[in-house]
Design an enzyme around this catalytic site. Structure first.
Site, PDB file in Angstrom:
ATOM      1  N   ILE A  23      -5.549  49.947  35.343  1.00  0.00           N
ATOM      2  CA  ILE A  23      -6.681  49.068  35.377  1.00  0.00           C
ATOM      3  C   ILE A  23      -7.615  49.794  35.162  1.00  0.00           C
ATOM      4  O   ILE A  23      -8.382  49.813  33.553  1.00  0.00           O
ATOM      5  CB  ILE A  23      -6.921  47.783  36.833  1.00  0.00           C
ATOM      6  N   ASP A  24      -8.220  50.758  36.457  1.00  0.00           N
ATOM      7  CA  ASP A  24      -9.183  51.627  35.577  1.00  0.00           C
ATOM      8  C   ASP A  24      -9.094  52.505  33.856  1.00  0.00           C
ATOM      9  O   ASP A  24      -9.639  52.315  33.752  1.00  0.00           O
ATOM     10  CB  ASP A  24      -8.969  53.169  36.926  1.00  0.00           C
ATOM     11  N   ILE A  25      -7.878  52.591  33.524  1.00  0.00           N
ATOM     12  CA  ILE A  25      -7.640  53.479  32.591  1.00  0.00           C
ATOM     13  C   ILE A  25      -7.622  51.808  31.682  1.00  0.00           C
ATOM     14  O   ILE A  25      -8.169  52.835  29.799  1.00  0.00           O
ATOM     15  CB  ILE A  25      -5.846  54.176  32.604  1.00  0.00           C
TER      16      ILE A  25
END
Length: 385
Positions: A177-179
């Site tokens: 999700i962050d990436i």
């Protein structure tokens, strides 16, 4: 080549952890000057996220920090103080982009929100990355990638199905999700810079990990919206395609990815099991999905009889996709990975030789060139900026 596409673009990076730094590392890889603003004394949280650490001459840097901060310059200032805030404001008139990932409303208390900074620099592209966005009933809540893998639906269909060994929801092995939020933010910033070239005005970008987590459901979300049925955990199996999962050969595992009915028929012919392709349960992809347990049992009994190379050599001849399940040691030793120059090395003046993963946005020729700036030590560029 796009390695220098953003030459002349100055980015103020007020982000920490992964989503924001992943975005600003992309911008640095594309040629932007990225100035990372860090808290005096401790810096980005991920500087302490270890082991492992790379150490040298009394300094250390976590591998986590190295993964998303190359190409940047680090300065330390505390914008909560008058002096620190004044120093930061001095950088705003020359900035093209500002990226921050503080909780909604935090920077407004210090006059560092978009509306305040746009008065100083109307051309500023201001990208805010938060957990839930700038507005809404949950906008004041904080959260990490793991939280949104659960809340956004990903973990509800990731893992072994109920009743099977190891059943239960699972997170992915990397912070997807962050990436992905970092990638969406990169795209949004590039679009805003393109728009600014046409209008002369900057933009305020509101990116939320929760939004990205929902969007990342992709075909699984479409499956639900069409059928009204939430997808269930299917282990390594694909929800819409079969056979498309991990099988065990006599000596090791591999991924078998058959993409259509004709490929399945060719595979069955090679196995001398044409009756499987003729079986009404398995002759179409829809049938194979509906009778997946029976299909899996039949194929597992066939594939276990020969070593992996027997099957994979045949799959190559048949034009059917397959993949090994590599360790990272095997990944970086792969001939294609080497050919594409996905591993880069750079000399750090204090920490010595650093190995980093190349940016896949850049063409292989650009990846062969030395990285200009390694991940910075905390406050390494205080005197230069």
């Amino acid at each position: 080549m796009i390695a220098n596409a953003l030459n002349g673009v100055r980015v103020i990076d007020l982000s920490r952890i992964l989503a924001g730094p992943w975005c600003t590392q992309n911008l640095a890889d594309l040629g932007a000057e990225v100035i990372k603003i860090e808290k005096p004394g401790s810096g980005d949280d991920t500087r302490q996220w270890g082991p492992p650490y790379l150490e040298g001459d009394g300094q250390q840097m976590s591998a986590y920090f190295m993964a998303c901060n190359r190409g940047k310059r680090s300065i330390c200032l505390d914008f909560k103080t008058e002096e620190g805030r004044a120093r930061l404001l001095q950088l705003i008139p020359s900035a093209d982009v500002l990226v921050e990932n503080y909780r909604a409303g935090t920077l407004k208390r210090y006059g560092l929100d978009y509306e305040s900074l746009a008065k100083i620099n109307p051309r500023l592209v201001y990208a805010s990355i938060t957990g839930y966005g700038q507005s809404g009933p949950k906008s004041q809540r904080s959260g990490y990638d793991y939280i949104f893998q659960g809340m956004g639906g990903l973990m509800s269909y990731t893992g072994h199905p109920d009743g099977k060994p190891g059943a239960g929801p699972l997170r992915t092995g990397v912070a997807v999700i962050d990436i992905t939020t970092g990638m969406y933010a990169t795209s949004a910033i590039l679009a805003a810079l393109f728009q600014r070239a046409q209008t002369g005005h900057g933009a305020c970008l509101d990116l939320a990990l929760m939004d990205v987590a929902v969007a990342m459901n992709a075909n699984q979300a479409a499956n639900y919206l069409v059928s009204g049925k939430s997808p269930e955990r299917t282990g390594n199996a694909h929800p819409n395609l079969a056979p498309y999962e991990v099988f065990k050969a006599a000596d090791s595992y591999f991924i078998l990815a058959i993409g259509n009915d004709s490929q399945f028929a060719r595979f069955c012919e090679f196995c001398d099991r044409c009756e499987l392709a003729a079986d009404p349960r398995f002759s179409t992809n829809s049938g194979r999905i509906q009778h997946l347990d029976a299909l899996r049992e039949a194929l597992a009994a066939i594939l276990i009889t020969q070593p992996r190379k027997h099957w994979t050599d045949a799959l190559d001849r048949l034009g059917i996709s397959w993949g090994a399940i590599n360790t990272l040691e095997e990944v970086f030793d792969d001939e294609q990975v080497k050919h594409r120059h996905m591993l880069q090395e750079i000399d750090h003046p204090v920490l010595g030789r650093i190995k980093l993963v190349a940016n896949p946005m850049l063409d292989p020729e650009s990846r062969r060139r030395p990285i200009q700036n390694p991940p910075p030590l905390l406050g390494e560029h205080n005197q230069k900026i």
